[in-house]
Design an enzyme around this catalytic site. Sequence first.
Site, short mmCIF file in Angstrom:
data_model
loop_
_atom_site.label_atom_id
_atom_site.label_comp_id
_atom_site.label_asym_id
_atom_site.label_seq_id
_atom_site.Cartn_x
_atom_site.Cartn_y
_atom_site.Cartn_z
N SER A 423 -2.93 -9.89 11.44
CA SER A 423 -1.56 -9.95 10.90
C SER A 423 -1.53 -9.95 9.38
CB SER A 423 -0.88 -11.23 11.38
OG SER A 423 -0.45 -11.12 12.69
N PRO A 424 -0.44 -9.46 8.81
CA PRO A 424 -0.23 -9.65 7.37
C PRO A 424 -0.10 -11.15 7.07
CG PRO A 424 1.33 -8.05 8.28
CD PRO A 424 0.67 -8.73 9.44
N GLN A 501 1.68 -3.46 4.18
CA GLN A 501 3.03 -3.95 4.42
C GLN A 501 3.74 -4.04 3.08
OE1 GLN A 501 4.20 -8.19 5.12
NE2 GLN A 501 4.59 -7.51 7.23
N TYR A 582 13.39 -12.35 3.51
CA TYR A 582 13.17 -11.62 2.27
C TYR A 582 14.31 -10.62 2.04
CZ TYR A 582 8.63 -13.90 2.58
OH TYR A 582 7.65 -14.84 2.66
N ARG A 630 8.90 -4.68 10.47
CA ARG A 630 8.85 -6.07 10.92
C ARG A 630 10.26 -6.65 10.88
NH1 ARG A 630 4.85 -11.22 10.15
NH2 ARG A 630 3.76 -9.96 11.70
N ARG A 724 -3.25 -16.88 12.39
CA ARG A 724 -4.07 -18.05 12.06
C ARG A 724 -5.46 -18.03 12.70
NH1 ARG A 724 1.19 -19.71 11.94
NH2 ARG A 724 1.83 -20.95 10.13
#
Length: 771
Positions: A423-424, A501, A582, A630, A724
């Site tokens: 993942s980013p 991304q 964002y 996303r 994670r």
Amino acid sequence: MRIVCIGGGPAGLYFGILMKMLDPAHRISVVERNRPYDTFGFGVVFSDATMDNMRKWDPVTADAIEEAFNHWDDIEVLIKGRRMRTTGHGFVGIGRKRLLNILQARAEELGVELVFEREVDSDLEFPDADLIVAADGVNSKIRTRYADRFQPDILMRPNRYIWLGTNKRFDAFTFDFRKTEHGWFQAHVYKFEEGAATFIVETTEEAFRAHGLDKIDQTASIAFCEKVFAEILEGHSLVSNSRHLRGSAWLSFPRLICGKWTAFNGNSHVVLMGDAAHTAHFAIGSGTKLALEDAIELTNQFKRLGATPNKIPSVLAAYEELRRVDVARIQNAARNAMEWFEVVGARYADTLEPEQFMYSLLTRSQRISHENLRLRDKAWLEGYERWFAERAGLPGVNDRVAPPMFTPFRIRGLSLPNRIICSPMAMYSAVEGVPNDFHLVHFGARALGGAGLIFTEMTCVSPEARITPGCCGLWNDEQAKAYKRIVDFVHGNSAARIGIQLGHSGRKGSTRVAWEGMDAPLAEGNWPVVSASAVPYLPDGQTPVPMTRAEMDEVREQFVAAARRAVQAGFDILELHCAHGYLLSSFLSPLTNRRTDEYGGSIENRARYPLEVFRAIRDVWPQDKPISVRLSCHDWAEGGNTPDDALEFARLFKEAGADLIDCSSGQVWADDHPVYGRLYQTPFADKIRNEVGIATIAVGAISEADHANSIIAAGRADLCAIARPHLADAAWTLHEAAKIGVKSIAWPKQYLSGKPQYEANLERAAAGAKA
């Protein structure tokens, strides 16, 4: 003690039995509104584990029930002209009437008073009772009387069902799916005694009304069901024993959760049990199981703490605390299964091939995973894995094929060696936006670690687009050159692909790096932030300036310039960040978009600017390379976007040329309340993939190969993004392959000597655990 059980179903009867066995001196009455041998419904199902638990408490009752049991291992699925079967599932069924008769006889044998044909309107009718057990069902009068204390939350589910029976013999738990001109109907069928089977027919409210089933009586409804399921019935008839119900006898399922299970009426303690306290949908057959285990646990607490009136408060408190956990677990599984059947027509029956449809059905509750299916029916699962691998482009082989997460995936001109994404994740370690040696090692290690696709952290399109001073950027050639070094390493030293991304922080910018205070404003050196509207993320954060049209044009061109540099750097895929509050996400959410111009209001208006940016990027990004988007698929806050809104955004991005939707959630609103849990965001990917018809990425609390294989095999998503766990273990993908016994996955040649020893150690550990 003086105990009164209101309701003569399994919960009340079994609790009376167990408490009488605990101390014959207890005076116990079970009060039932119906006649001694009246019951409604046909058969009930519960598990071997519940049976084992019952045997520990009352072997006599367990033996009697076991003698009347019908046991079967097979599940059969019929859909689209196919009949498929798997074994090893271990169900036990018994007629509801037979079960109650056994419990009634045992209760009488032990000296429990059984009172029939008495309608109880109030617990106050038993002033001499120390304990009143309200086991009077989902429509409990006792719970209703004290609704302010028990805090019941009842939600009527959208599907309709009718509970019928047949004398046709079935030797497997059978699911039959039939499409009519107005929608799909499904039958849940299982034998409960010789020559008798429960036959539940379920459909959507829309199909129910379109067929006029709301306007006909039971007889006509039964005739309708016989016609729909004529093939499987083979001339046998359907019957109902619910003639007490008026109208068509089609029901809606009430999902019940209570805030409290106990109360004191001023004289007696009252406790809820069974369907009076909680319901679990018949899709996993756990209603009777929950009722019996309620009775067992309450008795267990009396045994542990003392079965005297003065101990009742502490006993009830302990009972509720312990049972809540187990009940919540079962209710969650039942909810998953229930929701699967509610959307089966819209989401799965038409879109999935029969083989994948069956896998999806078997894993609908999320309690049965990929490796659990291997334990149940290894031959069936390996046959399915071979089917899946062949459709993913792997040649047919005779030995064990790669499980779903290790099959290739192709989209446009991009081919991934497997379905795992790193993942980013923001590292906050760049200087002036330039990725450095840390990023080279970080991304390189995870590429060597086996992931099929590595995504950069959110890479910002301008200095003002950064979240923190440590964020990576792609607004100049120096940054592009540094990224090209990383891309070249990944391409030259691994089979992994690498994506970038791109994003803009918007109202969440100009903050400290994570380890100095997540989302906290910079102590000094702040830059102004912009957003859709003047809505700060935190109360003490900067208030953003609403973007003007000129600023929107400027930022759009910054995205375009960054995308061009990403092409030069050699990235294989681009992801546009429209999630987590964002900048582009702030346009999508009504919580953060308060605009009154053409960029605010409706879903189409809120998506207008993010789509404008997307189209501009798509125009400069190579046509043979894919773009993903996303999304925050749930804002988890009142007034925010819901999964249904995310579905519409996904449709719009698909129409604009998006190839993938990366399905995340939350972080849009600081005061959000996500419902966390294993695979908790996967339903968003499932919904969008199978209703919109676009490939999806599942993210969130996916931590082992079993999770990823289950998701991908069921068609709930096409790819799994692991965050994670990749921070804790750069070689997560290689290690998970070894853990599930897959030895065919290639390791970097420099590390090959460590592979056999790692696999051998795992095998020894597994053998030791079994010993």
